[in-house]
Design a protein around this motif. Sequence first.
Motif, PDB file in Angstrom:
ATOM      1  N   ILE A   1       0.869  -1.177   0.000  1.00 55.69           N
ATOM      2  CA  ILE A   1       0.000   0.000   0.000  1.00 55.69           C
ATOM      3  C   ILE A   1       0.910   1.232   0.000  1.00 55.69           C
ATOM      4  O   ILE A   1       1.514   1.560   1.023  1.00 55.69           O
ATOM      5  N   PRO A   2       1.045   1.898  -1.151  1.00 56.44           N
ATOM      6  CA  PRO A   2       1.905   3.084  -1.217  1.00 56.44           C
ATOM      7  C   PRO A   2       1.365   4.210  -0.334  1.00 56.44           C
ATOM      8  O   PRO A   2       0.153   4.403  -0.217  1.00 56.44           O
ATOM      9  N   LYS A   3       2.303   4.950   0.263  1.00 55.08           N
ATOM     10  CA  LYS A   3       1.928   6.081   1.105  1.00 55.08           C
ATOM     11  C   LYS A   3       1.273   7.153   0.238  1.00 55.08           C
ATOM     12  O   LYS A   3       1.715   7.411  -0.878  1.00 55.08           O
ATOM     13  N   ASN A   4       0.227   7.753   0.737  1.00 51.44           N
ATOM     14  CA  ASN A   4      -0.480   8.856   0.082  1.00 51.44           C
ATOM     15  C   ASN A   4      -1.082   8.491  -1.271  1.00 51.44           C
ATOM     16  O   ASN A   4      -1.239   9.358  -2.124  1.00 51.44           O
ATOM     17  N   LYS A   5      -1.382   7.213  -1.499  1.00 52.39           N
ATOM     18  CA  LYS A   5      -2.051   6.803  -2.724  1.00 52.39           C
ATOM     19  C   LYS A   5      -3.237   5.941  -2.349  1.00 52.39           C
ATOM     20  O   LYS A   5      -3.209   5.226  -1.344  1.00 52.39           O
ATOM     21  N   ASP A   6      -4.266   5.992  -3.164  1.00 53.54           N
ATOM     22  CA  ASP A   6      -5.473   5.230  -2.902  1.00 53.54           C
ATOM     23  C   ASP A   6      -5.435   3.931  -3.702  1.00 53.54           C
ATOM     24  O   ASP A   6      -6.289   3.684  -4.550  1.00 53.54           O
ATOM     25  N   GLU A   7      -4.389   3.135  -3.453  1.00 55.98           N
ATOM     26  CA  GLU A   7      -4.253   1.869  -4.171  1.00 55.98           C
ATOM     27  C   GLU A   7      -3.612   0.816  -3.278  1.00 55.98           C
ATOM     28  O   GLU A   7      -2.931   1.126  -2.310  1.00 55.98           O
ATOM     29  N   LYS A   8      -3.863  -0.421  -3.655  1.00 56.41           N
ATOM     30  CA  LYS A   8      -3.324  -1.565  -2.914  1.00 56.41           C
ATOM     31  C   LYS A   8      -3.008  -2.646  -3.932  1.00 56.41           C
ATOM     32  O   LYS A   8      -3.814  -2.936  -4.809  1.00 56.41           O
ATOM     33  N   THR A   9      -1.801  -3.220  -3.832  1.00 54.13           N
ATOM     34  CA  THR A   9      -1.408  -4.317  -4.704  1.00 54.13           C
ATOM     35  C   THR A   9      -1.217  -5.564  -3.858  1.00 54.13           C
ATOM     36  O   THR A   9      -0.447  -5.544  -2.898  1.00 54.13           O
ATOM     37  N   ILE A  10      -1.921  -6.622  -4.216  1.00 51.46           N
ATOM     38  CA  ILE A  10      -1.795  -7.903  -3.524  1.00 51.46           C
ATOM     39  C   ILE A  10      -1.088  -8.853  -4.484  1.00 51.46           C
ATOM     40  O   ILE A  10      -1.562  -9.069  -5.603  1.00 51.46           O
ATOM     41  N   ILE A  11       0.034  -9.392  -4.049  1.00 51.13           N
ATOM     42  CA  ILE A  11       0.804 -10.313  -4.884  1.00 51.13           C
ATOM     43  C   ILE A  11       0.692 -11.712  -4.290  1.00 51.13           C
ATOM     44  O   ILE A  11       1.099 -11.948  -3.151  1.00 51.13           O
ATOM     45  N   LEU A  12       0.117 -12.613  -5.063  1.00 53.44           N
ATOM     46  CA  LEU A  12       0.030 -14.014  -4.663  1.00 53.44           C
ATOM     47  C   LEU A  12       1.256 -14.712  -5.245  1.00 53.44           C
ATOM     48  O   LEU A  12       1.499 -14.649  -6.447  1.00 53.44           O
ATOM     49  N   ILE A  13       2.024 -15.363  -4.389  1.00 50.35           N
ATOM     50  CA  ILE A  13       3.292 -15.972  -4.804  1.00 50.35           C
ATOM     51  C   ILE A  13       3.053 -17.391  -5.282  1.00 50.35           C
ATOM     52  O   ILE A  13       2.528 -18.227  -4.552  1.00 50.35           O
TER      53      ILE A  13
END
Length: 103
Positions: free
Chosen positions: A86-98
């Motif tokens: 979750i980047p600081k000050n951004k309205d995004e989330k990346t979920i990485i499934l390994i």
Amino acid sequence: MNIKELEMDCDEAINYIKNEVKLYDILELSYNRVFTPGEVLNIDTSEYHGKEGLKVLIHVAEESFTSTVEVDLEEIKEELVEVTHIPKNKDEKTIILIDTCDI
């Protein structure tokens, strides 16, 4: 919040962290029955014993205790299950499934 879900092997996930994660972003690591959520305080990509390294210093966000841990991602990459960024000050989330990692 914009949520992106990606599938990667462990080497691709390590490269993602090296290239995309910045100081003070939130990083949640799931590996070997361990869950480490928190704010990134340092990213070290130095070479260790002749190999490329990636160590992340995380200020763990837990209600019951406050701690800082250093996770050597190159050391545990084969045990990574999931990474959330979750980047600081951004309205995004990346979920990485390994997925499996070719060794």
